[in-house]
Design a protein around this motif. Structure first.
Motif, PDB file in Angstrom:
ATOM      1  N   PHE A  36     -15.198 -87.062 -74.920  1.00 45.62           N
ATOM      2  CA  PHE A  36     -14.325 -86.109 -75.626  1.00 45.62           C
ATOM      3  C   PHE A  36     -12.880 -86.534 -75.454  1.00 45.62           C
ATOM      4  O   PHE A  36     -12.531 -87.251 -74.503  1.00 45.62           O
ATOM      5  N   GLY A  43     -11.600 -80.511 -76.670  1.00 46.50           N
ATOM      6  CA  GLY A  43     -11.900 -81.321 -75.488  1.00 46.50           C
ATOM      7  C   GLY A  43     -11.625 -80.576 -74.200  1.00 46.50           C
ATOM      8  O   GLY A  43     -12.405 -80.648 -73.237  1.00 46.50           O
ATOM      9  N   GLY A 100     -21.705 -85.684 -76.957  1.00 42.97           N
ATOM     10  CA  GLY A 100     -20.636 -86.131 -77.829  1.00 42.97           C
ATOM     11  C   GLY A 100     -21.221 -87.076 -78.867  1.00 42.97           C
ATOM     12  O   GLY A 100     -22.449 -87.164 -79.025  1.00 42.97           O
ATOM     13  N   GLN A 102     -17.051 -86.351 -80.161  1.00 42.78           N
ATOM     14  CA  GLN A 102     -16.394 -85.149 -80.620  1.00 42.78           C
ATOM     15  C   GLN A 102     -16.312 -85.093 -82.141  1.00 42.78           C
ATOM     16  O   GLN A 102     -16.334 -84.014 -82.717  1.00 42.78           O
TER      17      GLN A 102
END
Length: 912
Positions: A36, A43, A100, A102
């Motif tokens: 992230f 995050g 993840g 992200q």
């Protein structure tokens, strides 16, 4: 002592080896990687939530049987290259899963690596709808895909009645593919994205110039419904600049995707500048039902975050994602599988790799088994029920619908894939059958931009109120519908008045100007006329435009403002209205037979009754009169049957039944004769028109020509183009055409001016006339509503009467109006009334003659012998006559008889 220490050391080393060997089955740590950008809002929240979940999993040593979950977070710093390096690092250090990446951009890239090395990747932020399980089997979305988010937005747009939207998004996979999914969802609801405003990647926007440029373009467009699918950083800039440009005022609709709710939940309070720019915006948040687990976690959050950031829904999903992995690890360990990794032959055989140590990347041997445990998860977390459907989508996806207001934000309803829009929490509806009907869709009131509670119509006229170019046909005939006024560019007519009246009923101004189409010397081709809307020559077209299938495929029509349809017109000859029209139902033989049977029945009754009934006895003259009177009067005064015998009564009842049938037939035949016209043409409708060989006329520019050729299969050589009502009449009268096919409104106007023609048969097409607008034009819907309003208030009929209600001929259209029917009956029956009147006059004349004769014969007995003067004598005579007229006949006769007897008694008797 020394040897004792050496022995103990050896035992410890052996013990450590045994533990290490045993740890091959139950490793001390199970590694999980997380990638992230910790400097972003998502995050930061995600990192705190994952650490909390890691602590909770490891707080119970028995859960993993002595093993511990170890999560290592890699800060990608919003950099794609660093994200790839982080993934490679985790796959080199034998991580069983990666949480993840992200963003969806990196998910598309890293999923190929995950597939190759059998390492599951789980993401609750990369929710791109195109990340399918078929293409990327080792990538798992642990939050609802954005496909459902876009479906929810599409249903909101449909709920509020908007037909076009503008999409404003970043040029990345997640934003772009989400908007593509939105377009697909809108198309299924007869809506569309009219413009896609694309911004650079979120990470490369350094100044507001790119945003301002797109917002200025949007300002000049028609749609005012704007969907913003971006990230918190870019999203804040968009709304701040939109406010500066006056785009957060009344009339605009802004719908932001879930990025905005994550901002509202995590940054509280928002900066005043940002909060002010967001007022009236609608946004969505992934719905998580209330539960004790969620409540407890929310209560812990402030301590976990040290008050640095608020908890948003992605923090909840981060927490549950760690637990999904932990439960899968537990099942893997409980299956006594040995967590192991092996080299990938494809990577170890690579040559010329330089300093890249690709051979260090290893395949997770139990990766497929571990993935199965993940996708078969069935647990209750802080986000609610966690379960994957066969296509890997989350069970029961739903969203909260949020309205940003002055004091923060408030929830106006929910959306669920089960029941659509509602003000009831989705979990309360899952127990019921799905109901997606429009009547079951509800949301609470919204405060829109500008502070208004009235739902915006969602569009404005483009180019800052440019006048609409409304095309109208420059007709050469039937100018009552549309015509040029006195050689100028001004227009008038029935269609124009309807359009102007409808525009006045719309709640907003519609600036427009009429533009003529055609040369005025002949009627224009209406297919070309309508097609000019699709190519942008006209913003709409108004006139006598038939709504036919071919045209509805390229434009949108309003509600019809007049009924229409093709009909056949042919010459007719109208029957003369004579005083003796009532004689027409029966032929002369029928009249003779009927009269003869009256005499026959009377004669039969006389034979039956002569010997037993005093009424049928007497002098021959009296008996003949009795027979005639009785035979006719019995048919109309059935009580006369009581004066005859039983046998005679039976004959009379049979004859009465026969006469009733004859009378009914007479009535029906007379009605038909007086209302149905006789034609001198063999054309009785469209069927005989098709089967005949006669030529057929049609109006130049009408769709009737193509319809007869394509649908009725009439040869083109039989068709004759005609340009005006005068040409219609001339062609029909001189036999150039056997019939004319045209639309009903034109034909009605033609028949009101030219006599001797009539509609044959019924309308063989059903349609109407409307105004044409570009496809999906909101104005078409508003104009349709206005036309319905004109119809309901009677104003549409008044406009019709003003232009089209005139008649120089009797009605020959195959039907007779109430007024015409009454006039026809009076004209047709006055001969019968005349006979009846003459009969009455003769009877009265005879009666008065008899009365006067009797008065002068007997009435003088009442007069005084001495009359003082002629005037008084005349007055006395008149009074005496009136008294005599009013006196009952029997009493008069008795009085006269007494008077005569008294006179006789007063006369002197003759001497004996």
């Amino acid at each position: 002592m020394f040897w004792v220490l050496v022995l103990l050391s050896f035992i410890v080393l052996i013990g450590d080896g045994m533990i290490s060997e045993g740890a091959g089955l139950r490793p001390r740590y199970v590694d999980v990687g997380a990638i992230f950008s910790l400097g972003t809002l998502q995050g930061e929240v995600t990192n705190i939530a994952m650490k909390a979940a890691e602590e909770d999993v490891n707080s119970d040593p028995s859960f993993l049987g002595g093993s511990k979950l170890r999560i290592t977070t890699y800060d990608a710093k919003r950099n794609g290259f660093l994200t790839i390096m982080g993934a490679l690092q985790f796959m080199e250090t034998d991580a069983v899963a990666i949480i993840g990446p992200q963003t969806s951009i990196m998910a598309h890239v890293l999923s190929h690596l995950a597939n190759e090395l059998s390492v599951p990747m789980l993401s609750f932020t990369a929710l791109d709808p195109s990340l399918s399980a078929l293409q990327f089997p080792f990538f798992v979305q642990t939050a609802p895909s954005d496909l459902f988010l876009m479906r929810a937005i599409a249903e909101m747009i449909s709920y509020y009645g908007w037909s076009e939207v503008i999409a404003l998004y970043n040029d990345d996979d997640n934003s772009r593919n989400g908007i593509t999914a939105l377009g697909d969802e809108l198309e299924g609801r007869r809506c569309k994205i009219s413009y896609k405003a694309v911004l650079p990647l979120d990470v490369v926007i350094t100044s507001p110039r790119e945003i301002i440029n797109e917002l200025v373009k949007i300002q000049g467009m028609e749609s005012r419904v704007i969907i913003v699918n971006t990230f918190p950083k870019t999203g804040k800039k968009i709304f701040e600049e939109a406010q500066k440009l006056g785009m957060m005022e009344k009339g605009y609709v802004w719908i932001a995707t879930t990025w905005l709710t994550s901002l509202l939940d995590s940054v509280n309070p928002l900066p005043a500048k940002t909060a002010e720019s967001l007022r009236g915006v609608l946004t969505l948040r992934i719905h998580t039902p209330n539960s004790k687990k969620k409540k407890d976690f929310v209560a812990r959050w402030n301590k976990l975050s040290n008050g640095t950031v608020g908890l948003n829904v992605y923090g909840l999903y981060a927490y549950d994602t760690v637990w999904i992995i932990a439960r899968a690890v537990k099942r893997l360990l409980d299956s006594r599988a040995n967590i192991s990794f092996s080299s990938d032959p494809k990577l170890t055989s690579m040559k010329g790799g330089g300093s890249l140590n690709l051979g260090a990347l290893s395949i997770f041997d139990q990766g497929s088994q571990f993935l199965d445990y993940i996708v078969n998860t069935n647990m209750t977390g802080v986000t609610g029920q966690i379960q994957f459907l066969p296509d890997r989508s989350m069970i029961q996806p739903s969203y909260d619908i949020i309205n940003v207001v002055d004091d923060g934000f408030r929830q106006i309803g929910y959306w669920s894939n089960h029941s659509g829009l509602s003000i009831i929490p989705p979990e309360s509806l899952y127990k019921k059958l799905s109901n997606r009907s429009s009547s079951n869709q509800h949301l609470n009131n919204v405060t829109w931009p500008g502070g208004t509670s009235e739902t915006p119509r969602g569009w404005v006229f483009p180019n800052n109120g440019r006048r609409l170019r409304i095309g109208v046909p420059d007709r050469a005939s039937f100018k009552e519908f549309v015509s040029r006024l006195d050689g100028s560019n001004k227009v008038q007519g029935y269609a124009i008045d309807v359009f102007e009246a409808a525009v006045k009923l719309i709640s907003y101004p519609v600036p427009h100007e009429f533009v003529l189409f055609g040369d005025g010397l002949k009627n224009p081709n209406f297919n070309e006329f309508v097609n000019n809307v699709t190519i942008g020559v006209f913003d709409a077209v108004v006139g006598d435009i038939a709504i036919v299938t071919k045209r509805t495929r390229i434009v949108d029509f309003t509600q019809p403002y007049i009924e229409s349809g093709l009909v056949v017109v042919a010459p007719v000859t109208k029957l003369n209205d004579t005083p003796w029209a009532f004689l027409r139902p029966f032929t002369p033989p029928m009249w003779a037979v009927t009269a003869a049977f009256f005499l026959i029945v009377g004669s039969v009754i006389w034979i039956l009754e002569h010997r037993i009934n005093d009424e049928f006895r007497g002098p021959p003259r009296k008996q003949i009169v009795t027979i005639l009177w009785f035979s006719f009067s019995t048919m109309f005064f059935s009580h006369r049957e009581n004066t005859v015998s039983t046998l005679g009564r039976a004959v009379l009842l049979i004859w009465l039944f026969v006469v009733l049938i004859i009378t009914s037939s007479y009535t029906a035949s007379l009605t038909s004769i007086l209302t149905v016209q006789q034609l001198n043409s063999p054309i009785r409708g469209v069927d005989t028109l098709i089967s005949s060989s006669g030529r057929v006329g049609f109006q130049v520019g009408s769709y009737a020509e193509n319809y007869m050729i394509d649908e009725l299969n009439i040869a083109r050589s039989r068709l004759v183009p005609l340009g005006s009502p005068k040409e219609y009449a001339a062609a029909l009268q001189n036999g150039t055409v056997a019939a004319i096919v045209d639309e009903r409104p034109y034909v009605d106007l033609f028949l009101s001016e030219f006599c001797g023609f009539a509609i044959r048969g019924q309308e063989f097409t059903r349609s109407g006339w409307g105004f044409a607008f570009p496809r999906d034009s909101p104005l078409a819907i508003d104009m349709s509503t206005a036309i319905l309003g004109l119809s309901e208030t009677g104003q549409l009929q008044k406009i019709h009467d003003k232009w089209l209600s005139r008649s120089n001929c009797s009605n020959l259209n195959g039907s007779v109006s109430d007024e015409d029917s009454e006039q026809l009956k009076l004209r047709s029956f006055w001969g019968l009334f005349l006979v009846c009147g003459i009969s009455c006059f003769i009877a009265l004349f005879i009666y008065f003659f008899k009365i006067v004769r009797d008065f002068f014969r007997h009435g003088k007995y009442d007069e005084e012998a001495t009359v003082p003067s002629p005037e008084s004598s005349r007055s006395k005579s008149l009074q005496t006559f009136l008294a005599y007229f009013d006196e009952k006949e029997d009493e008069s006769k008795r009085r006269m008889k007494r008077k005569r007897n008294d006179d006789l008694s007063l006369k002197p008797s003759r001497p004996i």
